[in-house]
Write a protein that holds these residues in place. Structure first.
Motif, short mmCIF file in Angstrom:
data_model
loop_
_atom_site.label_atom_id
_atom_site.label_comp_id
_atom_site.label_asym_id
_atom_site.label_seq_id
_atom_site.Cartn_x
_atom_site.Cartn_y
_atom_site.Cartn_z
N GLN A 519 -40.04 -20.61 -12.70
CA GLN A 519 -39.86 -22.09 -13.70
C GLN A 519 -38.31 -22.13 -14.07
N MET A 520 -37.74 -20.83 -14.68
CA MET A 520 -36.41 -21.00 -15.44
C MET A 520 -35.39 -21.24 -14.16
N LEU A 521 -35.61 -20.66 -13.00
CA LEU A 521 -34.78 -20.62 -12.02
C LEU A 521 -34.78 -22.04 -11.12
N LEU A 522 -35.58 -22.69 -11.15
CA LEU A 522 -35.70 -23.88 -10.40
C LEU A 522 -35.07 -24.95 -11.50
N LEU A 523 -35.14 -24.75 -12.89
CA LEU A 523 -34.41 -25.70 -13.78
C LEU A 523 -32.91 -25.34 -13.82
N ALA A 524 -32.67 -24.06 -13.82
CA ALA A 524 -31.12 -23.61 -13.38
C ALA A 524 -30.53 -24.38 -11.85
N LYS A 525 -31.51 -24.24 -11.18
CA LYS A 525 -30.84 -24.84 -9.67
C LYS A 525 -30.31 -26.49 -9.79
N ASP A 526 -31.53 -27.11 -10.61
CA ASP A 526 -31.14 -28.43 -10.58
C ASP A 526 -29.96 -28.77 -11.28
N ILE A 527 -29.64 -27.94 -12.46
CA ILE A 527 -28.54 -28.14 -13.50
C ILE A 527 -27.22 -27.62 -12.67
N ILE A 528 -27.28 -26.42 -12.31
CA ILE A 528 -26.03 -26.05 -11.62
C ILE A 528 -25.68 -26.70 -10.40
N GLU A 529 -26.54 -27.23 -9.57
CA GLU A 529 -26.47 -28.06 -8.36
C GLU A 529 -25.83 -29.44 -8.74
N ALA A 530 -26.22 -30.11 -9.95
CA ALA A 530 -25.58 -31.10 -10.49
C ALA A 530 -24.11 -31.02 -10.90
N SER A 531 -23.90 -29.68 -11.45
CA SER A 531 -22.82 -29.72 -12.07
C SER A 531 -21.73 -29.15 -11.10
N PHE A 532 -21.90 -28.58 -10.11
CA PHE A 532 -20.99 -27.81 -9.32
C PHE A 532 -21.29 -27.95 -7.80
N GLY A 533 -22.38 -28.49 -7.53
CA GLY A 533 -22.49 -28.82 -6.07
C GLY A 533 -23.52 -27.79 -5.36
N PRO A 534 -24.06 -28.21 -4.29
CA PRO A 534 -25.06 -26.98 -3.72
C PRO A 534 -24.26 -25.88 -3.08
N GLN A 535 -23.09 -26.06 -2.53
CA GLN A 535 -22.31 -24.91 -2.02
C GLN A 535 -21.58 -24.24 -2.95
N HIS A 536 -21.74 -24.13 -4.11
CA HIS A 536 -21.11 -23.54 -5.05
C HIS A 536 -21.81 -22.03 -5.06
N GLU A 537 -21.01 -20.91 -5.42
CA GLU A 537 -21.72 -19.56 -5.18
C GLU A 537 -22.83 -19.50 -6.32
N ASP A 538 -22.71 -19.98 -7.39
CA ASP A 538 -23.84 -19.91 -8.51
C ASP A 538 -24.91 -20.61 -7.96
N SER A 539 -24.71 -21.68 -7.34
CA SER A 539 -25.94 -22.40 -6.91
C SER A 539 -26.78 -21.77 -5.85
N ILE A 540 -25.94 -21.11 -4.67
CA ILE A 540 -26.54 -20.40 -3.87
C ILE A 540 -27.09 -19.25 -4.21
N ASP A 541 -26.42 -18.36 -5.24
CA ASP A 541 -27.00 -17.23 -6.04
C ASP A 541 -28.41 -17.51 -6.72
N THR A 542 -28.56 -18.77 -7.01
CA THR A 542 -29.61 -19.10 -7.85
C THR A 542 -30.73 -19.32 -6.84
N CYS A 543 -30.44 -20.02 -5.76
CA CYS A 543 -31.23 -20.22 -4.61
C CYS A 543 -31.99 -18.72 -4.18
N GLN A 544 -31.12 -17.69 -3.86
CA GLN A 544 -31.44 -16.41 -3.50
C GLN A 544 -32.61 -15.89 -4.49
#
Length: 614
Positions: A519-544
């Motif tokens: 639940q927390m990681l999905l919320l994080a994914k939406d916010i970080i992707e919206a802020s930095f884009g899906p190719q950002h390292e933090d977005s990828i790390d969250t997906c992992q």
């Protein structure tokens, strides 16, 4: 032309749940507390891991109140019916509280207890006491509540005065830190204004109240640490002003500056920039270039440019500020501007220039001054980036020694500086020292409601450090507090909140609270992707991490879906991310073996036997 509220409309308002909750209930609580005496006497017996230096954004505790006063001249604050002219004049001409209360008693004796004119007189006295001094606040509240009771019982055209009484109660409640009562009163006033607008109510006085209510909302929420919510109210007030004010009016310039300042306070620098430029244009046209007000607006503009990563533009604004302060002989203010210049030069990698400026500042400061502390902290940054870590720590130690003596004098700035020092220790891998300083920062900030945004940032950063150093049980409450504070201060989509969600999800995953982690990681994914884009390292790390969580739970289809996202995104980074891509592909293969029932399959990576990990 004022439009009267019919008895049926007023009855509808008075019988509404909101009116009962927000007027009748507060009346009872004030009476129970001994503040309101209706017959005998009215007297009383608000991971930010990319830290923005908030010292560059000059929040004033009551700048929203200042904006309200700027909009409403004293003659506009009340619109009384015809009081006894001689007694009304006595109220207006009273030179002190004693004369004011004497004049009111004379007026009170000549009117029925339910006379609307008495309610308006109570409102007037309450407003005057409110504006005089903080020692009169409880007396002012007693008069405001009495006005509210009288005006709330009357029909006819008393609704706008009723709004004013509610606003006054809200404003005073805010100043005595009864924030919930303040919001309740203001919300009721706002609802009544909405009903009046539906009836066709309009005009200067009505618009004044619309703006004032929004500003009081913003002030209360800001003091509660709810900066994001406060910004919404400031925006509404600005929209109304833009409709009714001349485009070059000084009042509009001040409003643009306040909203720009509030935007910068929640790191919305893109929105802040055009507003600040508009304010700068108006200020310059009305006041000229060479004045203290221009220093403030250019300093704010510089902070916004820093937030946008436009350091050269920020340095240009800083140079303007220095030139103005030199011409005005404002030596103390000039020292702070020179420290800001050094910080911008550090951002630009001009370490030699920054160090020269800071040495010059230190020579001009007292041994236990705030400017000296800030200069040492900035000097520590320079030395850190020059890899002179021992010297950097020495500067930080000197800063802490001075701060220990200043702690009781300026707790907000002390807290901010402790936070900045702790981050430098963290960058030098001095994690225990960093955590210790963060705890000291929290102890200071918890006493300051309007600094909740900074409190959230400290909780987030400390929670991440505790997680990083293996203290998961201690990290979780810190990260949970960070989520609550950051959401309140910055809204539900801010990048700092995204990082807090991510680290909290990681902590839950380590504690085997898999559903909560996902639940927390999905919320994080939406916010970080919206802020930095899906190719950002933090977005990828969250997906992992999401793939790992689904894998641990045995939801292999979902795990493979997110693992494939990780692979696709690392491929976009090729060839720089070949190691990360190879590991992501290996993990997907392990997932496929899991699905096939292979006993040798291992997923996620941290499930490998310790001997193999070594």
């Amino acid at each position: 032309m004022r439009i009267a509220i019919t008895p049926s409309v007023l009855f509808k308002l008075c019988c509404s749940k909101s009116f009962s909750k927000n007027i009748i209930a507060p009346l009872k609580s004030y009476q129970a507390a001994g503040i309101f005496h209706p017959k005998s006497s009215p007297h009383a017996t608000f991971n930010l891991f990319a830290y923005i230096n908030s010292k560059l954004i000059h929040h004033q505790p009551y700048y929203f109140h200042r904006a309200t006063q700027a909009f409403l001249a004293p003659s506009q604050t009340l619109s009384p019916l015809s009081l006894h002219s001689d007694l009304e004049e006595a109220l207006d001409s009273a030179n002190n509280t004693e004369e004011l209360l004497t004049a009111f008693k004379a007026l009170e004796a000549s009117l029925n207890k339910d006379d609307e004119r008495l309610g308006l007189a109570c409102l007037k006295v309450g407003d005057i006491l409110h504006s005089k001094a903080s020692k009169n606040l409880e007396k002012a509240l007693g008069f405001a509540v009495r006005a509210l009771e009288i005006l709330g019982r009357n029909d006819g055209e008393g609704s706008l005065p009723l709004v004013k009484a509610l606003r006054l109660v809200g404003s005073i409640s805010c100043r005595i830190k009864r924030f919930n009562e303040s919001l309740e009163s203001l919300e009721t006033a706002y609802q009544i204004l909405g009903s009046l607008e539906e009836e066709g109510f309009n005009g200067k006085e009505f618009n004044s109240e619309r703006i004032s209510i929004q500003l009081e909302f913003a002030n209360t929420k800001n003091l509660m640490g709810q900066r994001w919510e406060a910004l919404l109210n400031l925006r509404r007030a600005l929209q109304i002003r833009m409709q009714i004010l001349e485009p070059d009016s000084m009042e509009l310039g001040l409003a643009c500056k306040d909203v720009a300042e509030a935007c910068a306070g929640v790191l919305e620098f893109g929105e802040a920039l055009p507003l600040c430029l508009k304010a700068l244009e108006i200020f310059e046209a009305k006041l000229g270039e060479n004045c203290e007000e221009m220093v403030q607006i250019r300093q704010l503009l510089g902070a916004i440019h820093v937030g946008l990563g436009e350091n050269e533009e920020a340095l240009t604004q800083n140079e303007f500020c220095r030139a103005i302060l030199l011409s005005l002989n404002m030596e103390c203010e000039l020292l702070n501007i020179e420290i800001e210049a050094a910080n911008i030069q550090i951002n630009l990698g001009r370490f030699g220039e920054a160090m020269s400026n800071l040495k010059a500042v230190i020579q001009k400061t007292g041994k236990e001054s705030e400017a000296r502390v800030l200069a040492f902290v900035s000097m520590a940054k320079v030395l850190f980036f020059q890899e002179r870590f021992g010297d950097s720590k020495g500067c930080l130690d000197m800063s802490c020694d001075i701060l220990n003596k200043l702690e009781l004098i300026s707790s907000e700035k002390v807290a901010e500086t402790f936070l900045e020092i702790s981050m430098l220790y963290e960058m030098m891998n001095e994690f225990e020292t960093a955590i210790s300083l963060m705890k000291r920062t929290l102890a200071l900030l918890e006493k300051i409601p309007q600094e909740q945004h900074l409190l959230g940032s400290v909780f987030a950063r400390m929670g991440w450090l505790l997680l990083f150093t293996g203290r998961v049980q201690h990290a979780v409450p810190s990260l949970e507090s960070a989520v609550t504070k950051l959401k309140s201060s910055f809204g539900p989509k801010h990048f700092g909140l995204g990082f807090a969600y991510k680290h909290l999800g990681q902590a839950y995953l380590e504690m085997e609270k898999i559903q909560s982690a996902i639940q927390m990681l999905l919320l994080a994914k939406d916010i970080i992707e919206a802020s930095f884009g899906p190719q950002h390292e933090d977005s990828i790390d969250t997906c992992q991490h999401i793939a790992n969580a689904y894998g641990v739970m045995g939801s292999y289809d979902m795990a493979m879906e997110f693992q494939q996202h990780v692979i696709d995104r690392w491929e976009m980074h090729a060839p720089d991310a070949k190691d990360e891509l190879r590991e992501a592909i290996r993990l997907l293969q392990q997932l496929k073996k899991k699905v096939a029932g292979s006993p040798s399959a291992v997923f996620p990576a941290h499930c490998l036997p310790e001997s193999l990990l070594k």
